[in-house]
Design an enzyme around this catalytic site. Structure first.
Site, PDB file in Angstrom:
ATOM      1  N   ASP A 107      -2.785  -3.817   2.416  1.00  0.00           N
ATOM      2  CA  ASP A 107      -1.621  -4.041   1.554  1.00  0.00           C
ATOM      3  C   ASP A 107      -0.600  -4.959   2.218  1.00  0.00           C
ATOM      4  OD1 ASP A 107      -2.882  -2.137   0.035  1.00  0.00           O
ATOM      5  OD2 ASP A 107      -1.178  -0.752  -0.052  1.00  0.00           O
TER       6      ASP A 107
ATOM      7  N   HIS B 126      -0.093  -6.235  -5.787  1.00  0.00           N
ATOM      8  CA  HIS B 126       0.755  -5.206  -5.165  1.00  0.00           C
ATOM      9  C   HIS B 126       2.218  -5.483  -5.523  1.00  0.00           C
ATOM     10  CE1 HIS B 126       1.384  -1.913  -2.449  1.00  0.00           C
ATOM     11  NE2 HIS B 126       1.891  -2.617  -1.460  1.00  0.00           N
TER      12      HIS B 126
ATOM     13  N   HIS C 148       7.518  -6.036  -4.004  1.00  0.00           N
ATOM     14  CA  HIS C 148       7.380  -4.742  -3.330  1.00  0.00           C
ATOM     15  C   HIS C 148       8.521  -3.768  -3.580  1.00  0.00           C
ATOM     16  CE1 HIS C 148       5.947  -1.976  -0.149  1.00  0.00           C
ATOM     17  NE2 HIS C 148       4.781  -2.535  -0.413  1.00  0.00           N
TER      18      HIS C 148
ATOM     19  N   HIS D 224      -2.509  -1.907   6.346  1.00  0.00           N
ATOM     20  CA  HIS D 224      -1.538  -2.950   5.994  1.00  0.00           C
ATOM     21  C   HIS D 224      -1.775  -4.133   6.928  1.00  0.00           C
ATOM     22  CE1 HIS D 224       0.355   0.715   4.453  1.00  0.00           C
ATOM     23  NE2 HIS D 224       1.013  -0.056   3.627  1.00  0.00           N
TER      24      HIS D 224
HETATM   25 ZN   LIG Z   1       2.948  -1.886   0.195  1.00  0.00          ZN
END
Ligand SMILES: [Zn+2]
Length: 243
Positions: free
Chosen positions: A33, A84, A88, A175
């Site tokens: 991510d 995503h 954010h 991530h």
């Molecule tokens: Zn995230």
């Protein structure tokens, strides 16, 4: 299938979030991510390439817009790309129109490489935001194994935990960068600052790839869906963001 379980399967398709698939095949989906990021995403891509693994990147539209070269490298490497959001923000605190804009803007930044996978920022969503994602044609992807790489500074702790907990059909959360650098680690405790250095994550990722590549195949989420029966759970979390 009886009418009741048909109904339950339909509801899960609309409102459930994919956490893993049920399979006897030794397949695993590694997901990343918050990228792309000029420094760390190439390191993740190099590791995946070294072990002939494919991953799934849930990218932030605003970052992708400035790094289309990295998005193209993901596609060229056979990796999958999911959305995503644009920048954010936690979805539960946003009005519906803004949530849809977050998805559309990210889609636009990723054209023509975008698929139909979406992971909400922080994994947080409401019933309504999940429904919106369905109406926009998205499968919401959660995970069933969390590396904890946004707060864990020790690669040995992370690597050991992942090797112990991994199972066929799983989806692992990593991530490649942290979009919210230097702020309190979201969802952990307010004293605990997000761990911006990605070296521990990179080392833990290499441990997983090195130890498991003889026994597991690392596939994208769309490939994982072909490998077994999808498990979707009702995954709703209130926003943990106080601002
Ligand atoms: Zn995230």
């Amino acid at each position: 299938m009886n009418p009741q379980s048909l109904l339950s399967a339909a509801v899960r398709k609309v409102l459930g979030s994919l956490t893993h698939v049920v399979t006897t095949d030794a397949v695993l989906s590694l997901t990343f991510d918050d990228g792309p990021d000029a420094e760390n995403t190439p390191k993740v891509l190099a590791l995946l390439e070294k072990y002939e693994a494919r991953g799934t990147f849930f990218v932030v539209g605003k970052s992708a817009a400035g790094h289309l070269d990295l998005v193209r490298r993901m596609v060229a490497g056979g990796h999958a790309i999911g959305i995503h959001s644009w920048d954010h923000r936690a979805f539960p605190g946003l009005p519906s129109r803004e949530r849809r804009r977050q998805i559309r803007e990210c889609e636009r930044a990723l054209q023509p490489y975008v698929g139909h996978l979406f992971r909400p920022p922080y994994g947080e969503q409401t019933v309504m935001s999940r429904l919106e994602a369905f109406m926009m044609g998205y499968e919401v992807v959660g995970w069933n194994l969390n590396s904890g790489d946004w707060f864990e500074p020790q690669s040995s702790v992370m690597g050991k935990y992942l090797l112990e907990m991994v199972s066929p059909g799983g989806i692992v959360l990593f991530h490649d960068t942290l979009y919210d650098k230097g702020v309190p680690a979201h969802g952990v405790d307010p004293e605990h600052t997000a761990w911006p250095d990605r070296q521990a994550m990179l080392d833990a990722l290499e441990t997983v790839l090195d130890r498991l590549s003889g026994s597991y195949r690392f596939v994208t989420v769309p490939e994982l869906l072909q490998a077994g029966r999808p498990r979707r759970s009702f995954w709703f979390k209130p926003s943990l963001t106080t601002a």
